[in-house]
Design a protein around this motif. Structure first.
Motif, PDB file in Angstrom:
ATOM      1  N   PHE A 162      -8.007   1.996   3.161  1.00  0.00           N
ATOM      2  CA  PHE A 162      -7.607   1.023   2.183  1.00  0.00           C
ATOM      3  C   PHE A 162      -8.766   1.385   0.913  1.00  0.00           C
ATOM      4  O   PHE A 162      -8.338   1.167  -0.279  1.00  0.00           O
ATOM      5  N   VAL A 163      -9.871   1.394   1.534  1.00  0.00           N
ATOM      6  CA  VAL A 163     -11.206   1.830   0.509  1.00  0.00           C
ATOM      7  C   VAL A 163     -10.818   3.026  -0.129  1.00  0.00           C
ATOM      8  O   VAL A 163     -11.047   3.118  -1.601  1.00  0.00           O
ATOM      9  N   ALA A 164     -10.708   3.997   0.555  1.00  0.00           N
ATOM     10  CA  ALA A 164     -10.178   5.536  -0.012  1.00  0.00           C
ATOM     11  C   ALA A 164      -9.124   5.299  -0.990  1.00  0.00           C
ATOM     12  O   ALA A 164      -9.131   6.125  -2.059  1.00  0.00           O
ATOM     13  N   TYR A 165      -8.128   4.377  -0.601  1.00  0.00           N
ATOM     14  CA  TYR A 165      -6.872   4.405  -1.752  1.00  0.00           C
ATOM     15  C   TYR A 165      -7.527   3.937  -3.062  1.00  0.00           C
ATOM     16  O   TYR A 165      -7.171   4.331  -4.192  1.00  0.00           O
ATOM     17  N   PHE A 166      -7.968   2.904  -2.857  1.00  0.00           N
ATOM     18  CA  PHE A 166      -8.472   2.214  -4.006  1.00  0.00           C
ATOM     19  C   PHE A 166      -9.698   2.957  -4.810  1.00  0.00           C
ATOM     20  O   PHE A 166      -9.467   2.963  -6.055  1.00  0.00           O
ATOM     21  N   LEU A 167     -10.537   3.778  -4.154  1.00  0.00           N
ATOM     22  CA  LEU A 167     -11.402   4.497  -4.831  1.00  0.00           C
ATOM     23  C   LEU A 167     -10.533   5.751  -5.590  1.00  0.00           C
ATOM     24  O   LEU A 167     -10.941   5.799  -6.608  1.00  0.00           O
ATOM     25  N   ILE A 168      -9.610   6.352  -4.714  1.00  0.00           N
ATOM     26  CA  ILE A 168      -9.134   7.489  -5.714  1.00  0.00           C
ATOM     27  C   ILE A 168      -7.900   7.485  -6.453  1.00  0.00           C
ATOM     28  O   ILE A 168      -7.915   7.947  -7.551  1.00  0.00           O
ATOM     29  N   TRP A 169      -7.375   6.259  -6.196  1.00  0.00           N
ATOM     30  CA  TRP A 169      -5.953   6.055  -7.062  1.00  0.00           C
ATOM     31  C   TRP A 169      -6.497   4.788  -7.997  1.00  0.00           C
ATOM     32  O   TRP A 169      -5.915   5.061  -9.268  1.00  0.00           O
ATOM     33  N   GLY A 170      -7.327   4.127  -7.695  1.00  0.00           N
ATOM     34  CA  GLY A 170      -7.790   2.772  -8.555  1.00  0.00           C
ATOM     35  C   GLY A 170      -6.443   1.792  -8.678  1.00  0.00           C
ATOM     36  O   GLY A 170      -5.668   1.778  -7.816  1.00  0.00           O
ATOM     37  N   GLY A 171      -6.533   1.385  -9.782  1.00  0.00           N
ATOM     38  CA  GLY A 171      -5.416   0.260  -9.838  1.00  0.00           C
ATOM     39  C   GLY A 171      -5.860  -1.179  -9.495  1.00  0.00           C
ATOM     40  O   GLY A 171      -7.038  -1.434  -9.467  1.00  0.00           O
ATOM     41  N   SER A 172      -4.908  -2.050  -9.314  1.00  0.00           N
ATOM     42  CA  SER A 172      -5.375  -3.429  -8.498  1.00  0.00           C
ATOM     43  C   SER A 172      -5.746  -3.262  -7.023  1.00  0.00           C
ATOM     44  O   SER A 172      -5.134  -2.382  -6.457  1.00  0.00           O
ATOM     45  N   VAL A 173      -6.935  -4.166  -6.971  1.00  0.00           N
ATOM     46  CA  VAL A 173      -7.386  -4.133  -5.580  1.00  0.00           C
ATOM     47  C   VAL A 173      -6.466  -4.724  -4.576  1.00  0.00           C
ATOM     48  O   VAL A 173      -6.607  -4.682  -3.445  1.00  0.00           O
ATOM     49  N   LEU A 174      -5.356  -5.399  -5.090  1.00  0.00           N
ATOM     50  CA  LEU A 174      -4.544  -6.352  -4.423  1.00  0.00           C
ATOM     51  C   LEU A 174      -3.771  -5.464  -3.644  1.00  0.00           C
ATOM     52  O   LEU A 174      -2.881  -5.877  -2.535  1.00  0.00           O
ATOM     53  N   ILE A 175      -3.439  -4.272  -4.095  1.00  0.00           N
ATOM     54  CA  ILE A 175      -2.447  -3.470  -3.664  1.00  0.00           C
ATOM     55  C   ILE A 175      -3.015  -2.967  -2.114  1.00  0.00           C
ATOM     56  O   ILE A 175      -2.316  -3.022  -1.141  1.00  0.00           O
ATOM     57  N   PRO A 176      -4.251  -2.469  -2.096  1.00  0.00           N
ATOM     58  CA  PRO A 176      -4.827  -1.972  -0.515  1.00  0.00           C
ATOM     59  C   PRO A 176      -4.969  -3.227   0.138  1.00  0.00           C
ATOM     60  O   PRO A 176      -4.674  -3.150   1.370  1.00  0.00           O
ATOM     61  N   LEU A 177      -5.205  -4.491  -0.538  1.00  0.00           N
ATOM     62  CA  LEU A 177      -5.453  -5.447   0.600  1.00  0.00           C
ATOM     63  C   LEU A 177      -4.026  -6.115   1.047  1.00  0.00           C
ATOM     64  O   LEU A 177      -3.917  -6.448   2.019  1.00  0.00           O
ATOM     65  N   PHE A 178      -3.037  -5.850  -0.060  1.00  0.00           N
ATOM     66  CA  PHE A 178      -1.621  -6.472   0.739  1.00  0.00           C
ATOM     67  C   PHE A 178      -1.257  -5.269   1.931  1.00  0.00           C
ATOM     68  O   PHE A 178      -0.727  -5.870   2.722  1.00  0.00           O
ATOM     69  N   ALA A 179      -1.564  -4.066   1.710  1.00  0.00           N
ATOM     70  CA  ALA A 179      -1.112  -3.197   2.556  1.00  0.00           C
ATOM     71  C   ALA A 179      -2.045  -3.353   4.012  1.00  0.00           C
ATOM     72  O   ALA A 179      -1.420  -3.146   5.073  1.00  0.00           O
ATOM     73  N   LEU A 180      -3.051  -3.751   3.712  1.00  0.00           N
ATOM     74  CA  LEU A 180      -4.052  -4.019   4.982  1.00  0.00           C
ATOM     75  C   LEU A 180      -3.362  -5.156   5.725  1.00  0.00           C
ATOM     76  O   LEU A 180      -3.437  -5.500   7.010  1.00  0.00           O
TER      77      LEU A 180
END
Length: 430
Positions: A147-165
């Motif tokens: 989820f950290v890697a997704y946020f770093l590479i794709w960016g966007g809202s931090v809530l997207i990887p948080l909801f995925a987690l």
């Protein structure tokens, strides 16, 4: 009498002769060459032929490497600098390194984000690969890393990887609740819950919440894309492959035949065909309003492809175990999940390590096939934007050789780790 007495007296040496050095051919490099290279006439002939081939190869490659040009603006300038001499035009690597690594569309000011994700990858996999060296507490970061890697590479809202987690946490809770009743229900139910929560996040208005600059999937490219596809697909295909191998040996006929049909169908279809399906047809299987980008569709297809092969490798490991191992679990009163997790799978996976690594290495190299569906990975970037430019049109060996070197380093590292792991797991008595 005196002569006889004198002849009966033995002679005892009171001083030793100095030691003589062994023959030259029985020590050092000469002994090694005699034993390994010239042990027979046939081996000696093959050694001389191999040395002649190596000399012929190096006599052509070394001047090309040593006379290489690293500072030039085009292939024509390289040829002017070489002035008829043999040499490589490595200036293309010095000028286009960023495109080869990150693609030609990824914002240059954001290169630090995938670079940081790549560095953190080693931190995340270290406690997984070397559990005896690193503390077990680091496994928490390993679980959070995707989820950290997704946020770093794709960016966007931090809530997207948080909801995925959150989806995966709920899926794990669902799995833990029902695993005692049904291993299959808990596993697949947990996956469905995680996918449902992740899918719902696509309809939430979270675009501007705690957001960084977003990078579209179509802007991903270069060797970064190969690493993303290889890492994600290998990581996902192993658990799916284990589930398929267990399902194929299940006593429930419906689950067994579903797994059999899936494995045989996927193994009978070329990967390039599945990639075309991912590019053209897979979007029709999602809801009409769902915007599933191409990278996710390619990940799904490559994971399905690798899972089928890994399932057969693990099935071979399961078949290699004696029936006494299964009976031991039954005699201890363990249920199916406990028997698989504690007794059967650890031994089967140890047997299957060479086959799994073989599939992983082949899968990582096959990520270059995405270039045929207009995804600019490392090979696609070389064949497309780099060689299509007028400055570097005609440069082949330098670009393809650097690509081969990058893939070799990764694949060789995977191979060496697997051999080390096999030595660590050799607990049988011989």
């Amino acid at each position: 009498m005196s002569d006889t007495h004198q002849q009966s007296i033995g002679f005892v040496r009171d001083s030793m002769l100095p030691q003589v050095a062994p023959p030259l051919g029985e020590t050092g490099i000469f002994k090694w060459m005699k034993a390994n290279m010239f042990s027979s006439i046939a081996n000696g002939a093959l050694t001389l032929a191999a040395l002649a081939a190596i000399y012929y190869l190096l006599s052509g490659v070394l001047p090309w490497l040593l006379n290489g040009v690293w500072q030039a603006d085009s292939i024509r300038e390289c040829r002017e600098i070489l002035d008829g001499k043999v040499g490589g035009c490595f200036a293309v690597l010095a000028e286009r390194w960023n495109q080869l690594l990150f693609g030609f569309k990824y914002p240059s000011e954001l290169y630090w984000r995938p670079t940081l994700a790549f560095v953190l990858l080693f931190v995340a996999i270290a406690p997984v690969l070397f559990r005896k060296v690193f503390p077990a507490q680091m496994l928490w970061f390993s679980a959070l890393y995707p989820f950290v890697a997704y946020f770093l590479i794709w960016g966007g809202s931090v809530l997207i990887p948080l909801f995925a987690l959150l989806g995966f946490v709920l899926g794990y809770v669902f799995y833990s609740t029902f695993v005692a009743r049904s291993f299959a229900l808990g596993s697949f139910g947990g996956i469905l819950v995680a996918m449902a929560v992740w899918y719902i996040t696509g309809f939430l208005p979270i675009e501007g919440v705690l957001a960084t600059e977003a990078v579209a999937s179509r802007d991903m490219g270069g060797f970064m894309l190969n690493l993303i596809l290889g890492t994600v697909c290998v990581s996902l295909s192993i658990p799916f492959g284990i589930a398929l191998a267990l399902g194929r040996q299940s006593d429930m006929l419906i689950i067994k035949w579903i797994c059999v049909v899936f494995i045989e169908f996927i193994r009978g279809v070329p990967l390039i065909t599945l990639l075309f399906v991912a590019s053209v047809m897979l979007a029709y299987f999602f809801p009409p309003d769902a915007n599933i980008d191409l990278i996710l569709r390619v990940i799904i297809m490559i994971t399905m492809f690798a899972s089928a092969y890994i399932a057969e490798v693990i099935r071979g490991g399961l078949a290699a175990l004696p029936t006494g191992q299964y009976e031991a679990g039954d005699s201890l009163g363990l249920d199916y999940a406990q028997k698989m997790r504690l007794i059967v799978l650890p031994q089967a996976l140890k047997i299957s390590i060479p086959g799994i690594v073989n599939v992983a290495v082949g899968l990582f190299k096959d990520t270059t096939l995405v270039s045929v569906i207009s995804m600019f990975d490392l090979v696609g970037t070389i064949r497309g934007p780099v060689q299509a430019s007028s400055e570097w049109n005609g440069v082949y060996w330098e670009l393809l050789g650097s690509a081969a070197l990058l893939f070799f380093v990764v694949c060789y590292g995977i191979s060496q780790y697997s051999q080390w792991l096999e030595r660590q797991l050799q607990t049988d008595h011989r």
